[in-house]
Scaffold this motif. Structure first.
Motif, short mmCIF file in Angstrom:
data_model
loop_
_atom_site.label_atom_id
_atom_site.label_comp_id
_atom_site.label_asym_id
_atom_site.label_seq_id
_atom_site.Cartn_x
_atom_site.Cartn_y
_atom_site.Cartn_z
N LYS A 214 -70.49 -22.92 -34.86
CA LYS A 214 -71.25 -23.98 -35.73
C LYS A 214 -71.74 -23.26 -37.12
O LYS A 214 -72.31 -22.03 -37.13
N ASP A 215 -71.44 -23.95 -38.07
CA ASP A 215 -71.92 -23.63 -39.49
C ASP A 215 -71.23 -22.24 -39.87
O ASP A 215 -71.55 -21.64 -41.06
N LYS A 216 -69.96 -21.97 -39.13
CA LYS A 216 -69.40 -20.60 -39.47
C LYS A 216 -68.12 -20.85 -40.31
O LYS A 216 -67.54 -21.98 -40.14
N GLY B 88 -48.75 -24.95 -47.52
CA GLY B 88 -49.85 -24.37 -47.93
C GLY B 88 -50.45 -23.30 -46.94
O GLY B 88 -50.50 -23.50 -45.92
N TYR B 89 -50.88 -22.25 -47.53
CA TYR B 89 -51.84 -21.28 -46.70
C TYR B 89 -53.00 -21.24 -47.37
O TYR B 89 -53.36 -20.64 -48.37
N PHE B 90 -53.97 -21.93 -46.86
CA PHE B 90 -55.22 -22.18 -47.20
C PHE B 90 -56.16 -20.92 -47.12
O PHE B 90 -56.05 -20.23 -46.23
N VAL B 91 -57.16 -21.07 -48.19
CA VAL B 91 -57.67 -19.78 -48.04
C VAL B 91 -58.77 -19.62 -47.02
O VAL B 91 -59.41 -20.75 -46.48
N ASN B 92 -58.88 -18.52 -46.40
CA ASN B 92 -59.57 -18.14 -45.06
C ASN B 92 -61.35 -18.20 -45.36
O ASN B 92 -61.92 -19.06 -44.59
N GLY B 93 -61.64 -17.48 -46.41
CA GLY B 93 -63.03 -17.77 -46.92
C GLY B 93 -64.11 -16.61 -46.18
O GLY B 93 -65.14 -16.65 -46.69
N GLU B 94 -63.50 -15.91 -45.55
CA GLU B 94 -64.49 -14.81 -44.88
C GLU B 94 -65.76 -15.04 -44.14
O GLU B 94 -65.83 -14.74 -43.06
N ALA B 95 -66.50 -15.52 -44.90
CA ALA B 95 -67.98 -15.75 -44.36
C ALA B 95 -68.66 -16.89 -45.29
O ALA B 95 -68.54 -16.61 -46.48
N VAL B 96 -69.34 -17.81 -44.70
CA VAL B 96 -70.03 -18.83 -45.50
C VAL B 96 -71.09 -17.94 -46.33
O VAL B 96 -71.79 -16.99 -46.04
N GLY B 97 -70.95 -18.47 -47.80
CA GLY B 97 -71.87 -17.78 -48.58
C GLY B 97 -71.47 -16.56 -49.36
O GLY B 97 -71.93 -16.05 -50.48
N GLU C 218 -66.06 -27.11 -45.43
CA GLU C 218 -64.64 -27.13 -45.13
C GLU C 218 -64.39 -28.48 -44.34
O GLU C 218 -63.23 -28.75 -44.44
N ARG C 219 -64.99 -28.93 -43.52
CA ARG C 219 -64.50 -30.10 -42.61
C ARG C 219 -64.51 -31.25 -43.68
O ARG C 219 -63.83 -32.23 -43.36
N ALA C 220 -65.62 -31.32 -44.51
CA ALA C 220 -65.66 -32.47 -45.33
C ALA C 220 -64.36 -32.16 -46.35
O ALA C 220 -63.87 -33.74 -46.81
#
Length: 258
Positions: free
Chosen positions: A164-166, A105-114, A173-175
């Protein structure tokens, strides 16, 4: 059996590295991410000349995944993508190699929280979790390999406070990573390496690799039957030192015979 994962950040650019590494590492299975090439452009003949079969799910410009398998090993049930998920991004391929179900799998990066891309990441992770759960029912000996774009805990980040939180380190994500563990999967690297400052990715900028300022975001999670067979897991930093390297380096798991 030796299985490995490597985000090559363009197979066109890194093909000589892959060929060189296959020759020196003698892995049986190599999962690649970020091929960044069309399905028709895959360099099959070069891979075959290296002594490997290839199964791939390509996409021009970005994404794309592949599983390379040493000649002579049995391969069955190749599946591209996550079934019943109409995802325009080609990020997952799976195959059974001998008795091991391999999901790359190439997991999604997500760019930025929110951001919208972050929302897509969380949805994608939920779809993957369901797919892995279904796969475990059919294939108890399962390995989930890839660029997760998740640093599971603060040991896996060179500056936990700054991150932290990024994205890559946020709690949702960690969850999701913990939920995969909760399915009965184990982080194979941590079976053998408890230390911090063990990374698989380093930004190209600011001499981050030389200074060892990175993140551990490339993982091999294994089900209980494979956990019992795990003999060794390491991050191979050598390719990150080569000319024009990927920003990621391989992670390799050695399994004892069944």
């Amino acid at each position: 059996m030796k299985i490995a994962t490597w985000n090559v950040n363009s197979l066109n650019v890194r093909l000589p590295h892959v060929v060189q590494w296959l020759a020196s590492s003698a892995v049986d299975v190599l999962c690649l991410q970020e091929l960044k090439m069309d399905q028709e452009a895959f360099p099959l003949s070069t891979i075959e000349q290296s002594g490997y079969r290839a199964f791939w799910f390509g996409q021009k410009t970005y994404n794309g995944v592949a599983i390379l398998v040493k000649d002579g090993l049995r391969v069955e049930d190749v599946i591209n993508g996550i079934p019943d998920y109409d995802d325009p991004q080609r990020r997952v391929i799976a195959a059974t190699v001998e008795d091991v179900r391999v999901i790359c799998g190439y997991f999604v990066n997500g760019e930025a929280v929110g951001s919208d891309k972050y929302a897509y990441k969380l949805d994608w992770l939920a779809r993957l979790e369901a797919y892995v759960a279904q796969s475990l029912e059919r294939w108890p000996s399962l390995a989930l390999l890839g660029d997760y774009n998740i640093a599971p805990d603060d040991r896996d980040v060179y500056d936990a406070e700054a991150w932290k939180d990024k994205v890559l380190c946020s709690e949702p994500e960690r969850a999701a990573f913990r939920r995969l563990i909760g399915m009965g999967l184990t982080d194979s690297f941590r079976l053998f390496n408890a230390e911090d400052k063990q990374y698989s990715w380093w930004d190209y900028r600011a001499a981050m690799f030389r200074r060892n300022l990175g993140l551990r975001i490339d993982h091999i999670l294994v089900s209980d039957p494979l956990k019992e067979r795990a003999a060794h897991c390491e991050i191979d930093k050598a390719p990150r030192k080569w000319e024009r390297p990927s920003d990621h380096t391989p992670v390799v798991l050695t399994l004892k015979p069944a």
